[in-house]
Design a protein around this motif. Structure first.
Motif, PDB file in Angstrom:
ATOM      1  N   GLN A 169     -26.700  45.066  38.885  1.00  0.00           N
ATOM      2  CA  GLN A 169     -26.048  43.903  38.274  1.00  0.00           C
ATOM      3  C   GLN A 169     -24.554  43.883  38.568  1.00  0.00           C
ATOM      4  O   GLN A 169     -23.968  42.838  38.850  1.00  0.00           O
ATOM      5  CB  GLN A 169     -26.291  43.889  36.758  1.00  0.00           C
ATOM      6  N   ALA A 170     -23.937  45.062  38.511  1.00  0.00           N
ATOM      7  CA  ALA A 170     -22.509  45.145  38.822  1.00  0.00           C
ATOM      8  C   ALA A 170     -22.276  44.779  40.285  1.00  0.00           C
ATOM      9  O   ALA A 170     -21.303  44.094  40.627  1.00  0.00           O
ATOM     10  CB  ALA A 170     -21.994  46.556  38.531  1.00  0.00           C
ATOM     11  N   GLY A 171     -23.197  45.200  41.159  1.00  0.00           N
ATOM     12  CA  GLY A 171     -23.072  44.891  42.579  1.00  0.00           C
ATOM     13  C   GLY A 171     -23.167  43.399  42.835  1.00  0.00           C
ATOM     14  O   GLY A 171     -22.418  42.835  43.638  1.00  0.00           O
ATOM     15  N   TRP A 193     -27.410  46.186  45.412  1.00  0.00           N
ATOM     16  CA  TRP A 193     -27.836  44.811  45.093  1.00  0.00           C
ATOM     17  C   TRP A 193     -28.380  44.104  46.339  1.00  0.00           C
ATOM     18  O   TRP A 193     -29.449  43.501  46.311  1.00  0.00           O
ATOM     19  CB  TRP A 193     -26.670  44.021  44.495  1.00  0.00           C
ATOM     20  N   LEU A 194     -27.637  44.183  47.440  1.00  0.00           N
ATOM     21  CA  LEU A 194     -28.081  43.529  48.678  1.00  0.00           C
ATOM     22  C   LEU A 194     -29.460  44.040  49.076  1.00  0.00           C
ATOM     23  O   LEU A 194     -30.325  43.269  49.479  1.00  0.00           O
ATOM     24  CB  LEU A 194     -27.098  43.827  49.818  1.00  0.00           C
ATOM     25  N   GLU A 248     -20.486  38.363  44.229  1.00  0.00           N
ATOM     26  CA  GLU A 248     -20.153  36.973  43.921  1.00  0.00           C
ATOM     27  C   GLU A 248     -18.642  36.757  43.988  1.00  0.00           C
ATOM     28  O   GLU A 248     -18.166  35.727  44.444  1.00  0.00           O
ATOM     29  CB  GLU A 248     -20.672  36.605  42.529  1.00  0.00           C
ATOM     30  N   GLN A 249     -17.914  37.763  43.528  1.00  0.00           N
ATOM     31  CA  GLN A 249     -16.456  37.624  43.492  1.00  0.00           C
ATOM     32  C   GLN A 249     -15.809  37.834  44.855  1.00  0.00           C
ATOM     33  O   GLN A 249     -14.835  37.184  45.194  1.00  0.00           O
ATOM     34  CB  GLN A 249     -15.860  38.620  42.498  1.00  0.00           C
ATOM     35  N   LYS A 250     -16.338  38.788  45.637  1.00  0.00           N
ATOM     36  CA  LYS A 250     -15.606  39.204  46.830  1.00  0.00           C
ATOM     37  C   LYS A 250     -16.258  38.834  48.148  1.00  0.00           C
ATOM     38  O   LYS A 250     -15.649  38.992  49.196  1.00  0.00           O
ATOM     39  CB  LYS A 250     -15.397  40.719  46.786  1.00  0.00           C
ATOM     40  N   CYS A 251     -17.485  38.359  48.124  1.00  0.00           N
ATOM     41  CA  CYS A 251     -18.186  38.133  49.389  1.00  0.00           C
ATOM     42  C   CYS A 251     -18.616  36.684  49.579  1.00  0.00           C
ATOM     43  O   CYS A 251     -18.599  36.175  50.696  1.00  0.00           O
ATOM     44  CB  CYS A 251     -19.423  39.019  49.479  1.00  0.00           C
ATOM     45  N   ASN A 252     -19.023  36.016  48.494  1.00  0.00           N
ATOM     46  CA  ASN A 252     -19.696  34.733  48.644  1.00  0.00           C
ATOM     47  C   ASN A 252     -18.832  33.640  49.250  1.00  0.00           C
ATOM     48  O   ASN A 252     -19.305  32.870  50.074  1.00  0.00           O
ATOM     49  CB  ASN A 252     -20.211  34.247  47.283  1.00  0.00           C
ATOM     50  N   THR A 292     -17.510  53.073  44.332  1.00  0.00           N
ATOM     51  CA  THR A 292     -18.542  52.654  43.380  1.00  0.00           C
ATOM     52  C   THR A 292     -18.967  51.216  43.663  1.00  0.00           C
ATOM     53  O   THR A 292     -20.162  50.895  43.666  1.00  0.00           O
ATOM     54  CB  THR A 292     -18.008  52.759  41.941  1.00  0.00           C
ATOM     55  N   GLU A 293     -18.004  50.352  43.910  1.00  0.00           N
ATOM     56  CA  GLU A 293     -18.333  48.955  44.208  1.00  0.00           C
ATOM     57  C   GLU A 293     -19.187  48.851  45.474  1.00  0.00           C
ATOM     58  O   GLU A 293     -20.134  48.068  45.533  1.00  0.00           O
ATOM     59  CB  GLU A 293     -17.055  48.130  44.382  1.00  0.00           C
ATOM     60  N   ARG A 294     -18.830  49.661  46.467  1.00  0.00           N
ATOM     61  CA  ARG A 294     -19.594  49.630  47.719  1.00  0.00           C
ATOM     62  C   ARG A 294     -21.044  50.023  47.470  1.00  0.00           C
ATOM     63  O   ARG A 294     -21.968  49.361  47.938  1.00  0.00           O
ATOM     64  CB  ARG A 294     -18.985  50.600  48.742  1.00  0.00           C
TER      65      ARG A 294
END
Ligand code: HEC
Length: 102
Positions: free
Chosen positions: A28-30, A93-94, A35-39, A85-87
């Protein structure tokens, strides 16, 4: 000699991480990070909300290594650098949503 042993240990450690790239990811965090950094950028290329880039017929992302490489390339083009961690979370998620690598 010590340096060599250390290098070998580091390589081994990297191999272990590598073997389970999605273990422990917070899906969920991913999703939120993506959504914030890629979309927004993907929307420019793929249209819509950008997510169709992951399901495009011409996708060359056939292995988890390629997925990681692509994300890193994208991240280096983007504005915010992802933390480790974000990575992990974004990859998790992906993979669970789109790619389904083992
Ligand atoms: C600066 C723009 C930009 C940003 C920001 C960006 N991407 Fe990309 N991304 C692209 C472009 C352009 C492509 C298509 C590249 C191509 O056609 O080879 C792409 C393609 C991809 C693909 C391959 C899709 C497929 O299966 O064909 C993945 C996976 C991906 N991006 C992940 C990410 C992730 C994760 C993030 C956020 C951390 C991100 N990208 C941020 C521009 C961006």
């Amino acid at each position: 000699m010590k340096t060599l042993a250390l290098a070998a240990t580091l390589l081994l450690a990297a191999g272990v991480v590598h073997a389970a790239p999605y273990a422990g990811a917070d899906i969920q965090a991913g999703k939120k990070t993506a959504e914030q950094k890629c979309n927004a950028c993907h929307a420019k290329t793929a249209g819509g909300d950008g997510s169709s880039i992951y399901t495009r017929k011409t996708s060359q992302i056939k292995t988890s290594d390629l997925l990681t490489q692509q994300m890193e390339m994208c991240d280096s083009m983007g504005h915010g650098k992802l933390s480790d961690t974000e990575r992990k979370n974004v990859l998790g998620w992906l993979n669970s949503q789109y790619y389904h690598f083992k």
